[in-house]
Scaffold this active site. Structure first.
Site, PDB file in Angstrom:
ATOM      1  N   CYS A   8      36.939  31.211  30.244  1.00 52.47           N
ATOM      2  CA  CYS A   8      36.381  32.493  30.672  1.00 52.47           C
ATOM      3  C   CYS A   8      36.639  33.510  29.565  1.00 52.47           C
ATOM      4  O   CYS A   8      37.081  33.150  28.476  1.00 52.47           O
ATOM      5  CB  CYS A   8      36.946  32.946  32.026  1.00 52.47           C
ATOM      6  SG  CYS A   8      38.673  33.459  32.011  1.00 52.47           S
ATOM      7  N   ASN A  11      41.005  34.498  29.898  1.00 53.59           N
ATOM      8  CA  ASN A  11      41.945  33.439  30.269  1.00 53.59           C
ATOM      9  C   ASN A  11      43.140  33.971  31.071  1.00 53.59           C
ATOM     10  O   ASN A  11      44.248  33.491  30.947  1.00 53.59           O
ATOM     11  CB  ASN A  11      42.412  32.663  29.031  1.00 53.59           C
ATOM     12  CG  ASN A  11      43.118  31.346  29.347  1.00 53.59           C
ATOM     13  OD1 ASN A  11      44.058  30.978  28.642  1.00 53.59           O
ATOM     14  ND2 ASN A  11      42.690  30.634  30.360  1.00 53.59           N
ATOM     15  N   CYS A  13      42.226  35.220  34.564  1.00 54.75           N
ATOM     16  CA  CYS A  13      41.762  35.190  35.963  1.00 54.75           C
ATOM     17  C   CYS A  13      41.024  33.891  36.275  1.00 54.75           C
ATOM     18  O   CYS A  13      41.604  32.953  36.817  1.00 54.75           O
ATOM     19  CB  CYS A  13      40.860  36.385  36.280  1.00 54.75           C
ATOM     20  SG  CYS A  13      41.672  37.999  36.245  1.00 54.75           S
ATOM     21  N   ARG A  14      39.743  33.828  35.934  1.00 52.88           N
ATOM     22  CA  ARG A  14      38.901  32.720  36.379  1.00 52.88           C
ATOM     23  C   ARG A  14      39.274  31.367  35.794  1.00 52.88           C
ATOM     24  O   ARG A  14      39.408  30.385  36.531  1.00 52.88           O
ATOM     25  CB  ARG A  14      37.427  33.018  36.082  1.00 52.88           C
ATOM     26  CG  ARG A  14      36.884  34.185  36.877  1.00 52.88           C
ATOM     27  CD  ARG A  14      35.495  34.563  36.444  1.00 52.88           C
ATOM     28  NE  ARG A  14      35.507  35.069  35.075  1.00 52.88           N
ATOM     29  CZ  ARG A  14      34.430  35.311  34.350  1.00 52.88           C
ATOM     30  NH1 ARG A  14      33.234  35.053  34.841  1.00 52.88           N
ATOM     31  NH2 ARG A  14      34.533  35.794  33.129  1.00 52.88           N
ATOM     32  N   SER A  15      39.408  31.277  34.475  1.00 50.05           N
ATOM     33  CA  SER A  15      39.678  29.951  33.900  1.00 50.05           C
ATOM     34  C   SER A  15      41.062  29.414  34.273  1.00 50.05           C
ATOM     35  O   SER A  15      41.175  28.223  34.564  1.00 50.05           O
ATOM     36  CB  SER A  15      39.439  29.921  32.392  1.00 50.05           C
ATOM     37  OG  SER A  15      40.252  30.815  31.697  1.00 50.05           O
ATOM     38  N   ASP A 126      33.622  37.705  37.944  1.00 47.39           N
ATOM     39  CA  ASP A 126      34.908  38.040  37.348  1.00 47.39           C
ATOM     40  C   ASP A 126      35.649  39.019  38.263  1.00 47.39           C
ATOM     41  O   ASP A 126      35.242  40.173  38.421  1.00 47.39           O
ATOM     42  CB  ASP A 126      34.685  38.672  35.972  1.00 47.39           C
ATOM     43  CG  ASP A 126      35.970  38.816  35.182  1.00 47.39           C
ATOM     44  OD1 ASP A 126      37.064  38.785  35.783  1.00 47.39           O
ATOM     45  OD2 ASP A 126      35.878  38.971  33.950  1.00 47.39           O
TER      46      ASP A 126
END
Length: 162
Positions: A8, A11, A13-15, A126
């Site tokens: 993401c 690096n 939050c999402r990934s 996000d």
């Protein structure tokens, strides 16, 4: 061993949510030894003097609500050679995909959008901007489950437990 890299923007939050959700999912299915799973950023915004920031506290709390720990994870940046190292590079949104392609020098191939495995070309929102960590968690789980099923159907893994 399949090597998976979730990617993401920052690096934090999402990934990392995808990394640890997928690690949990493969563990539940008894497949941990068949995978190496990590995550990275397309930017350096969350990396200072070579040291990445930890997972953003609300993302960490959302994972913890579901019994998933991400302790020790710090942001790292995607490298050109990651395309050769990993079997799958999975981005969270189309901007990530464009940056991944530019950074690795490859278009398509090993590079995928997470929700494409669920038959969608939607982005994982996000939560840094939406503040909806629950929605991001739900979408990442959906994508990770579909990805695991894809790998099984493709014959790249065999699930001993369902």
């Amino acid at each position: 061993m399949l090597k998976i890299l979730f990617i993401c923007h920052g690096n934090i939050c999402r990934s990392p949510m995808a990394e640890f959700i997928f690690k949990d999912l493969v563990s539940v299915h008894g497949l941990s030894e068949q995978f190496y799973i990590a995550s990275a950023a397309t930017s350096t915004e969350e990396i200072w003097n070579g040291i990445g920031n930890p997972v953003y506290p609300p993302a960490k709390r959302e994972l913890a609500k579901h019994g998933i720990s991400c302790d020790g994870k710090r942001a790292v940046q995607l490298k050109k050679q990651d395309y050769d190292t990993y079997d799958y590079l999975i981005g969270m949104d189309t901007a990530n995909i464009r940056k991944m392609e530019r950074m690795t020098g490859h278009k398509g191939g090993k590079i995928h959008l997470l929700l494409e495995f669920d038959g969608s070309y939607d982005s994982v929102a996000d939560p840094w901007y939406t503040d909806r960590f629950d929605v991001t968690y739900r979408d990442v789980v959906r994508g990770c489950r579909a990805f695991l099923q894809y790998l099984e159907e493709k014959g790249e893994i065999q699930c001993p437990k369902q």
